[in-house]
Write a protein that holds these residues in place. Sequence first.
Motif, short mmCIF file in Angstrom:
data_model
loop_
_atom_site.label_atom_id
_atom_site.label_comp_id
_atom_site.label_asym_id
_atom_site.label_seq_id
_atom_site.Cartn_x
_atom_site.Cartn_y
_atom_site.Cartn_z
N ASN A 90 -47.82 -41.04 28.55
CA ASN A 90 -47.96 -39.61 28.25
C ASN A 90 -47.06 -39.18 27.10
N GLY A 91 -46.94 -40.05 26.11
CA GLY A 91 -46.18 -39.71 24.92
C GLY A 91 -44.68 -39.81 25.07
N ILE A 92 -44.21 -40.37 26.18
CA ILE A 92 -42.76 -40.47 26.44
C ILE A 92 -42.42 -41.92 26.76
N THR A 93 -41.37 -42.43 26.14
CA THR A 93 -40.91 -43.79 26.43
C THR A 93 -40.24 -43.80 27.79
N GLU A 94 -40.76 -44.64 28.70
CA GLU A 94 -40.23 -44.72 30.06
C GLU A 94 -39.00 -45.62 30.14
N PHE A 95 -39.10 -46.78 29.54
CA PHE A 95 -37.97 -47.71 29.60
C PHE A 95 -38.05 -48.69 28.44
N ILE A 96 -36.92 -49.31 28.16
CA ILE A 96 -36.82 -50.38 27.16
C ILE A 96 -36.03 -51.51 27.81
N LYS A 97 -36.56 -52.72 27.71
CA LYS A 97 -35.82 -53.89 28.22
C LYS A 97 -35.45 -54.76 27.04
N VAL A 98 -34.19 -55.17 26.98
CA VAL A 98 -33.70 -56.01 25.89
C VAL A 98 -33.02 -57.24 26.47
N LYS A 99 -33.43 -58.40 25.98
CA LYS A 99 -32.74 -59.65 26.35
C LYS A 99 -32.14 -60.25 25.09
N SER A 100 -30.87 -60.60 25.15
CA SER A 100 -30.20 -61.23 24.02
C SER A 100 -30.24 -62.74 24.19
N LEU A 101 -30.75 -63.42 23.17
CA LEU A 101 -30.79 -64.88 23.21
C LEU A 101 -29.55 -65.51 22.59
N ALA A 102 -28.81 -64.72 21.80
CA ALA A 102 -27.69 -65.30 21.06
C ALA A 102 -26.39 -64.50 21.18
N GLY A 103 -26.46 -63.31 21.76
CA GLY A 103 -25.24 -62.53 21.92
C GLY A 103 -24.75 -61.84 20.67
N SER A 104 -25.64 -61.52 19.75
CA SER A 104 -25.24 -60.81 18.53
C SER A 104 -25.20 -59.30 18.79
N ALA A 105 -24.65 -58.56 17.83
CA ALA A 105 -24.51 -57.11 17.98
C ALA A 105 -25.87 -56.47 18.24
N CYS A 106 -25.92 -55.55 19.21
CA CYS A 106 -27.18 -54.96 19.62
C CYS A 106 -27.13 -53.45 19.39
N LEU A 107 -27.81 -53.01 18.33
CA LEU A 107 -27.94 -51.59 18.02
C LEU A 107 -29.41 -51.21 18.17
N ILE A 108 -29.68 -50.17 18.95
CA ILE A 108 -31.06 -49.81 19.28
C ILE A 108 -31.29 -48.33 19.04
N LYS A 109 -32.36 -48.02 18.32
CA LYS A 109 -32.84 -46.65 18.20
C LYS A 109 -33.94 -46.48 19.23
N THR A 110 -33.60 -45.83 20.34
CA THR A 110 -34.47 -45.82 21.51
C THR A 110 -35.58 -44.77 21.43
N GLY A 111 -35.32 -43.67 20.74
CA GLY A 111 -36.26 -42.56 20.76
C GLY A 111 -36.14 -41.70 22.01
N PHE A 112 -35.20 -42.01 22.88
CA PHE A 112 -35.00 -41.22 24.09
C PHE A 112 -34.39 -39.86 23.74
N ASP A 113 -34.77 -38.84 24.53
CA ASP A 113 -34.06 -37.56 24.50
C ASP A 113 -33.07 -37.56 25.66
N GLY A 114 -31.85 -37.25 25.38
CA GLY A 114 -30.86 -37.22 26.44
C GLY A 114 -30.04 -38.49 26.51
N GLN A 115 -29.17 -38.55 27.48
CA GLN A 115 -28.25 -39.67 27.64
C GLN A 115 -29.00 -40.94 27.99
N VAL A 116 -28.66 -42.03 27.31
CA VAL A 116 -29.27 -43.32 27.58
C VAL A 116 -28.49 -44.01 28.70
N LYS A 117 -29.21 -44.44 29.73
CA LYS A 117 -28.59 -45.13 30.86
C LYS A 117 -29.03 -46.59 30.86
N ALA A 118 -28.25 -47.41 31.56
CA ALA A 118 -28.52 -48.84 31.57
C ALA A 118 -28.43 -49.39 32.98
N ILE A 119 -29.29 -50.37 33.26
CA ILE A 119 -29.21 -51.09 34.52
C ILE A 119 -29.35 -52.57 34.23
#
Length: 749
Positions: free
Chosen positions: A668-697
């Motif tokens: 419905n035009g809204i990003t529900e979630f983003i999953k990221v897996k790091s294969l090498a452990g390099s710096a991870c900067l993400i432009k999520t497009g979320f409105d509001g505070q980004v939470k992580a699990i």
Amino acid sequence: MNKRIIILLLLAGAAFTQASAQVWQKVNWETFMSRNDLLFDSLSTNWDEGAFLGNGLLGVMVYREDANTLRFDLGRTDVVDHVEGINASIGRGRLPIGRFLMEVDGKIKTINLRLNLLKAELSGTITTDKGSVHFNALVAATKDLIVLNTRSEGAEKPINWRWKPEQAISPFLTLKRDSADKYTANPPYSLVKENDIHFNHQPLAAGGGYTTAWKEDTAGKTKSLLITIANAYPVDNTRETAKQLLNATPFKSVPELIKAHQEHWRNFYQKSFISIPDGRLESFWWIQQYKMASATRVGAYPIDLMGPWYKTSPWPKYWWNLNIQLTYYPFFSSNHTELVEPLMKMINDHIDNLSKNAPQPYQHNSAALGRSGPYTMTSGIKVLKGNDSTGNSAASMELGNLSWLLHVYYQAYEHTMDKRIIRNLYPVLTRAVNYYLNIMDKESDGKYHLPYTYSPEYPKGITRDANYDLSLFRWGLNTLLHINKTLGLKDPLVAKWQDAVANLTSYPEDKLGYRIGRDADFLISHRHYSHLLQVYPIYEVNWDQKQNRELIKRSLSQWENNSASWRGYSYTGSGSIYAMMGNGNKTHELLNQMMKGKFSIKPNTMYLEAGPVIETPLSAVTTMNEMLLQSWNGIIRVFPAIPESWKDATFNDLSAKGAFLVSGSRRNGITEFIKVKSLAGSACLIKTGFDGQVKAIGKRQFKVTPQANGVVKVDLKAGEEVILYTGIKLLNFSSDAVNTDVKNYWGLK
């Protein structure tokens, strides 16, 4: 650690494990992939309307020979001639093999075929006025064998396969594009039978040869045909090689062969996943994934312009000034970097030839690659310091081709962070950059300038300071500096590279945008975007740089407004630039325009300009991926260019630079979630497009640090994955097909 914290972490880890599993849980692969299959309720006599099969080396194209005969054209990527000392287009071009003909006894009334993507198998029924013939065909993924099975019903007789070989003649001669007096004719082929195996042996005058071999099983109702094609140079042992493979494969072992084949393809598809509301484009994406793995594999050869599906063509070799580059970019974001290994091996194996391609004064430390040529990468150029280009062909002035090819090579490192890749890249990239260093000259403005080179393939495009070369030279310098630092090499050339970067002239531009070069403005329609490489795919000049936005728009508009000479990849290239700008509506529009028109995508998703040119449909995959995921300037961008009409979209395990696998779901035009897996452990900067505070699990507590412009930083280590979301509660972390349009768009109907 506090007991309450331990319990919370355990609960979070359990929730994460369940959420992560749900990403794939709802995908029914048989149902989902079946709607993307190619369907044929007829067959024409056109190659570009046939069904194609391949295993990365061998290929089969199935279409009509005549009213009552189907043809199964055979191809093998490395079946080429080996004549030296003449034009490589003739001397080292692809050669035809031949075809099997399936002749029915009655008059064909209907044809119903399905190219099953998940099984990589063509099957169906041909109905005649006497009965019917059921058949299935595949090119085995784990052995170089073609399997054809037929079963006749009613008054239709069992199929009698007829082999129709072709003489080994250069397609340039067949098309009357060159003179036969330059060419030593190859010996005729010979047909023999030994025990139960038939052999068609084709020796070559320059050495080597190839053999098509087959055997039949006529026991029972189903008639089976096993085929292989062996190729060798300079020693021709192909008949023995083919015999050994067929003898080692009894017909009773074919079910196990097919089982391994199907397992291979299922594993391949599950490395990545997309679903979008545009059913035609979604199916197109999946067919191109099938095409990529049908056209190349680890241990085989890179893809040339036709892949393993031979057709008489004026392009029977590799083209180095755009085509192979565009062919390979989609492999990275689609998470199939392993399929790029043959390309990297080709470069690694032929550094000596690449050095010899440079003019003699520079061969000691340089390397180059001309416009086109064979697998051995022999294709010289003639750019010299102070050269005014008099008497040189445009093709001999294309200096940037090797560097652009090495930009593709470098993507393999960026998507895996495997340092072995840049150790292999470093010597050849150093030589490519050395060529530029040898010919650059400091002028009165205190800046380094380049002599006359050619910007492919712009009319009157021979110019000093070509943007094509400046962009690739600057990229090469910066990349060498980065590799040198990453590997701790302390190369004595570092100071020279730094000086060249600091003092290289700026990109020529005018009121219309980027010029072709100092001496060439952009006023003539031009299919290539060679003058815009600094914008895409290098991203040195990019949309994050607000000071450059107007220049990017001007340059793109000038190219787009002069589109008379555009071809398929012009739409994908401009679409990718619009995607970088975040304009998904325009990207979507351009992709749809590519599908139609004079040079359109064909019913089987192939593309032709006088002959097959495989890069255009594959480059569309890159553009589609960039609508869903981009990674440049050190930032991962999720759903960066979604059209307004796409309210829902989902993808899993697309690859981002920095060696990240990224998944996302949009409803419905809204990003529900983003999953990221790091294969090498390099710096991870993400432009999520979320409105509001980004939470992580995740399996541990992750720190999410806000950065500027909607970017967050996540402290992922190698092997870890995290789900990002927003809102007051966890969402349903599931990912499934988003469109209910089950129409099979592709095939011939």
